[in-house]
Scaffold this motif. Sequence first.
Motif, PDB file in Angstrom:
ATOM      1  N   TRP A 108       0.786  -1.168   0.013  1.00 60.41           N
ATOM      2  CA  TRP A 108       0.033  -0.001  -0.149  1.00 60.41           C
ATOM      3  C   TRP A 108       1.012   1.343  -0.101  1.00 60.41           C
ATOM      4  CZ3 TRP A 108      -4.446  -0.308  -1.623  1.00 60.41           C
ATOM      5  CH2 TRP A 108      -5.268  -1.798  -1.340  1.00 60.41           C
ATOM      6  N   ILE A 109       2.036   1.298   0.770  1.00 62.67           N
ATOM      7  CA  ILE A 109       3.009   2.489   0.604  1.00 62.67           C
ATOM      8  C   ILE A 109       3.585   2.599  -0.887  1.00 62.67           C
ATOM      9  CG2 ILE A 109       4.929   3.465   1.400  1.00 62.67           C
ATOM     10  CD1 ILE A 109       4.524   2.281   4.173  1.00 62.67           C
ATOM     11  N   LEU A 110       3.661   1.575  -1.383  1.00 61.88           N
ATOM     12  CA  LEU A 110       4.582   1.669  -2.817  1.00 61.88           C
ATOM     13  C   LEU A 110       3.388   2.123  -3.728  1.00 61.88           C
ATOM     14  CD1 LEU A 110       6.483  -1.677  -2.690  1.00 61.88           C
ATOM     15  CD2 LEU A 110       7.330   0.709  -3.100  1.00 61.88           C
ATOM     16  N   LEU A 111       1.942   1.730  -3.670  1.00 67.29           N
ATOM     17  CA  LEU A 111       0.916   2.199  -4.333  1.00 67.29           C
ATOM     18  C   LEU A 111       1.025   3.267  -4.190  1.00 67.29           C
ATOM     19  CD1 LEU A 111      -2.675   0.599  -4.678  1.00 67.29           C
ATOM     20  CD2 LEU A 111      -2.416   2.827  -4.028  1.00 67.29           C
ATOM     21  N   PHE A 112       0.942   4.202  -2.994  1.00 68.67           N
ATOM     22  CA  PHE A 112       0.677   5.485  -2.488  1.00 68.67           C
ATOM     23  C   PHE A 112       1.795   6.397  -3.309  1.00 68.67           C
ATOM     24  CE2 PHE A 112       1.916   9.137   0.216  1.00 68.67           C
ATOM     25  CZ  PHE A 112       0.541   9.669   0.228  1.00 68.67           C
ATOM     26  N   ASP A 113       3.158   6.005  -2.934  1.00 63.96           N
ATOM     27  CA  ASP A 113       4.313   6.351  -3.807  1.00 63.96           C
ATOM     28  C   ASP A 113       4.275   6.387  -5.206  1.00 63.96           C
ATOM     29  OD1 ASP A 113       7.207   6.307  -4.857  1.00 63.96           O
ATOM     30  OD2 ASP A 113       7.650   6.783  -2.729  1.00 63.96           O
ATOM     31  N   ARG A 114       3.668   5.659  -5.732  1.00 68.77           N
ATOM     32  CA  ARG A 114       3.577   5.417  -7.353  1.00 68.77           C
ATOM     33  C   ARG A 114       2.456   6.439  -7.746  1.00 68.77           C
ATOM     34  NH1 ARG A 114       2.863   0.315 -11.379  1.00 68.77           N
ATOM     35  NH2 ARG A 114       1.685   1.300 -12.762  1.00 68.77           N
ATOM     36  N   ILE A 115       1.556   6.404  -7.227  1.00 69.21           N
ATOM     37  CA  ILE A 115       0.511   7.427  -7.732  1.00 69.21           C
ATOM     38  C   ILE A 115       0.759   8.964  -7.340  1.00 69.21           C
ATOM     39  CG2 ILE A 115      -1.657   8.338  -7.145  1.00 69.21           C
ATOM     40  CD1 ILE A 115      -2.851   5.556  -6.731  1.00 69.21           C
ATOM     41  N   CYS A 116       1.588   9.151  -6.270  1.00 70.81           N
ATOM     42  CA  CYS A 116       2.089  10.677  -6.167  1.00 70.81           C
ATOM     43  C   CYS A 116       3.167  10.938  -7.146  1.00 70.81           C
ATOM     44  CB  CYS A 116       2.455  10.812  -4.556  1.00 70.81           C
ATOM     45  SG  CYS A 116       1.202  10.545  -3.358  1.00 70.81           S
ATOM     46  N   ARG A 117       3.914  10.004  -7.417  1.00 72.77           N
ATOM     47  CA  ARG A 117       4.934  10.317  -8.164  1.00 72.77           C
ATOM     48  C   ARG A 117       4.593  10.513  -9.685  1.00 72.77           C
ATOM     49  NH1 ARG A 117      10.165   9.792  -5.947  1.00 72.77           N
ATOM     50  NH2 ARG A 117      10.161   8.412  -4.083  1.00 72.77           N
ATOM     51  N   GLU A 118       3.629   9.487 -10.084  1.00 78.48           N
ATOM     52  CA  GLU A 118       3.360   9.476 -11.534  1.00 78.48           C
ATOM     53  C   GLU A 118       1.953  10.311 -11.851  1.00 78.48           C
ATOM     54  OE1 GLU A 118       3.146   5.552 -12.833  1.00 78.48           O
ATOM     55  OE2 GLU A 118       5.226   5.264 -12.191  1.00 78.48           O
ATOM     56  N   TRP A 119       1.161  10.639 -11.105  1.00 75.44           N
ATOM     57  CA  TRP A 119      -0.321  11.355 -11.165  1.00 75.44           C
ATOM     58  C   TRP A 119      -0.229  12.602 -10.915  1.00 75.44           C
ATOM     59  CZ3 TRP A 119      -5.142   8.121 -11.236  1.00 75.44           C
ATOM     60  CH2 TRP A 119      -5.076   6.715 -11.538  1.00 75.44           C
ATOM     61  N   GLY A 120       0.745  12.979  -9.933  1.00 74.79           N
ATOM     62  CA  GLY A 120       0.711  14.356  -9.549  1.00 74.79           C
ATOM     63  C   GLY A 120      -0.239  14.982  -8.681  1.00 74.79           C
ATOM     64  N   PRO A 121      -1.060  14.463  -7.682  1.00 76.19           N
ATOM     65  CA  PRO A 121      -1.884  15.018  -6.956  1.00 76.19           C
ATOM     66  C   PRO A 121      -1.887  16.135  -6.376  1.00 76.19           C
ATOM     67  CG  PRO A 121      -1.072  13.178  -5.551  1.00 76.19           C
ATOM     68  CD  PRO A 121      -0.423  13.115  -7.181  1.00 76.19           C
ATOM     69  N   PHE A 122      -2.754  16.945  -6.147  1.00 70.55           N
ATOM     70  CA  PHE A 122      -2.788  18.482  -5.147  1.00 70.55           C
ATOM     71  C   PHE A 122      -2.322  18.128  -3.817  1.00 70.55           C
ATOM     72  CE2 PHE A 122      -4.692  22.091  -3.036  1.00 70.55           C
ATOM     73  CZ  PHE A 122      -3.724  22.796  -3.601  1.00 70.55           C
ATOM     74  N   GLN A 123      -2.957  16.958  -3.293  1.00 67.11           N
ATOM     75  CA  GLN A 123      -2.367  16.575  -1.982  1.00 67.11           C
ATOM     76  C   GLN A 123      -2.924  15.065  -1.651  1.00 67.11           C
ATOM     77  OE1 GLN A 123      -4.986  17.683   1.222  1.00 67.11           O
ATOM     78  NE2 GLN A 123      -5.522  19.403   0.148  1.00 67.11           N
ATOM     79  N   ALA A 124      -2.230  14.413  -0.982  1.00 62.66           N
ATOM     80  CA  ALA A 124      -2.638  12.946  -0.738  1.00 62.66           C
ATOM     81  C   ALA A 124      -2.207  12.491   0.707  1.00 62.66           C
ATOM     82  CB  ALA A 124      -1.888  12.050  -1.808  1.00 62.66           C
ATOM     83  N   SER A 125      -2.838  11.542   1.193  1.00 66.39           N
ATOM     84  CA  SER A 125      -2.527  11.148   2.505  1.00 66.39           C
ATOM     85  C   SER A 125      -2.979   9.628   2.878  1.00 66.39           C
ATOM     86  CB  SER A 125      -3.264  11.914   3.544  1.00 66.39           C
ATOM     87  OG  SER A 125      -4.573  11.778   3.625  1.00 66.39           O
ATOM     88  N   ILE A 126      -2.143   8.998   3.746  1.00 69.14           N
ATOM     89  CA  ILE A 126      -2.471   7.800   4.610  1.00 69.14           C
ATOM     90  C   ILE A 126      -2.930   8.110   5.797  1.00 69.14           C
ATOM     91  CG2 ILE A 126      -2.020   5.359   4.992  1.00 69.14           C
ATOM     92  CD1 ILE A 126      -0.098   5.163   2.582  1.00 69.14           C
ATOM     93  N   SER A 127      -4.277   7.610   6.213  1.00 64.53           N
ATOM     94  CA  SER A 127      -4.640   7.984   7.589  1.00 64.53           C
ATOM     95  C   SER A 127      -5.453   6.996   8.178  1.00 64.53           C
ATOM     96  CB  SER A 127      -5.454   9.452   7.374  1.00 64.53           C
ATOM     97  OG  SER A 127      -6.668   9.166   6.605  1.00 64.53           O
ATOM     98  N   ARG A 128      -5.686   7.019   9.484  1.00 60.42           N
ATOM     99  CA  ARG A 128      -6.432   6.168  10.187  1.00 60.42           C
ATOM    100  C   ARG A 128      -7.446   6.954  11.156  1.00 60.42           C
ATOM    101  NH1 ARG A 128      -5.194   5.774  15.412  1.00 60.42           N
ATOM    102  NH2 ARG A 128      -3.317   6.012  16.292  1.00 60.42           N
ATOM    103  N   ARG A 129      -8.318   6.479  11.733  1.00 59.66           N
ATOM    104  CA  ARG A 129      -9.263   6.969  12.724  1.00 59.66           C
ATOM    105  C   ARG A 129      -8.475   7.413  13.636  1.00 59.66           C
ATOM    106  NH1 ARG A 129     -12.497   5.870  16.950  1.00 59.66           N
ATOM    107  NH2 ARG A 129     -11.843   3.723  16.835  1.00 59.66           N
ATOM    108  N   ILE A 130      -8.842   8.653  14.145  1.00 59.12           N
ATOM    109  CA  ILE A 130      -8.300   9.179  15.323  1.00 59.12           C
ATOM    110  C   ILE A 130      -9.483   9.706  16.577  1.00 59.12           C
ATOM    111  CG2 ILE A 130      -6.938  11.132  16.708  1.00 59.12           C
ATOM    112  CD1 ILE A 130      -5.407   9.286  14.588  1.00 59.12           C
ATOM    113  N   GLU A 131      -9.533   9.000  17.567  1.00 56.85           N
ATOM    114  CA  GLU A 131     -10.700   9.405  18.286  1.00 56.85           C
ATOM    115  C   GLU A 131     -10.829  10.717  18.866  1.00 56.85           C
ATOM    116  OE1 GLU A 131     -12.152   7.594  23.079  1.00 56.85           O
ATOM    117  OE2 GLU A 131     -10.831   6.718  21.747  1.00 56.85           O
ATOM    118  N   GLU A 132      -9.746  11.277  19.355  1.00 54.11           N
ATOM    119  CA  GLU A 132      -9.641  12.538  19.640  1.00 54.11           C
ATOM    120  C   GLU A 132     -10.171  13.738  18.551  1.00 54.11           C
ATOM    121  OE1 GLU A 132      -6.041  11.105  21.799  1.00 54.11           O
ATOM    122  OE2 GLU A 132      -7.156  10.678  19.814  1.00 54.11           O
ATOM    123  N   ARG A 133     -10.488  13.464  17.177  1.00 51.89           N
ATOM    124  CA  ARG A 133     -10.840  14.228  16.298  1.00 51.89           C
ATOM    125  C   ARG A 133     -12.111  13.848  15.768  1.00 51.89           C
ATOM    126  NH1 ARG A 133      -4.849  14.020  13.223  1.00 51.89           N
ATOM    127  NH2 ARG A 133      -4.132  15.712  14.522  1.00 51.89           N
TER     128      ARG A 133
END
Length: 226
Positions: A108-133
């Motif tokens: 999943w990290i390699l997938l994220f890395d490839r899309i960011c490098r080759e597709w050029g998103p404005f922003q991207a992230s990998i996240s999980r649910r945070i109880e405090e938010r």
Amino acid sequence: MREVRLSFNFFQDMENEKWARQMLDIFVDFQVEIGKMGFYEPLRTEFSNDTFLKMWTEGDDDFYSFVCRLKNSKGYLNIHNLKEGLPGNVGFVFVISKTNFLNEKDKWILLFDRICREWGPFQASISRRIEERENLMYETGFSKVKEVEWLNYWSDELLSVNSVSIPNEVKDYNCYDRVAFNKGYVFQLMNLIDDPSYYQLSEKIKTMIGQNLFYKCSEDLDLLDL
């Protein structure tokens, strides 16, 4: 489901066939199997390359958002606003179980890395649910960032629009140990996505970067500009 989200947002329309075929390549190269698809629940359409291309490029009566259920795992791919969406709100998000992510973290990290490098998103992230938010609400818009997540890609355009440069003290915290990007900045908050200090360190990094990059948030709607 305790979920992990891989989110990718773009400024430009993406309904043309080029992007659809690049996503099909992602499916093959990273062994992402798709089950049923659809513009609305319940999902009834069986996946095929041709059907996927048609849904991506033609939409449904000018509706260019659809969902693909991941096969043999709990999760889905939500593709949204491919045509005539608001700038910054065009893109897609992989929503997968935390167990799936931990079992195939490198994939999943390699997938994220490839899309960011080759597709050029404005922003991207990998996240999980945070109880405090969980009860937080945010200002509306798509030109800033809500939070510092576990893994973040901030494009040069995003940083420029918000007049932000990443301080050296933030770079000292970066856990991202892969090849640096030629464009944009990738920041990894910590080594483990389930580290219990996720929220505290995220807040610390936000303070270091400054508020220009982030939307205001509050549990009180009256305190926000909507």
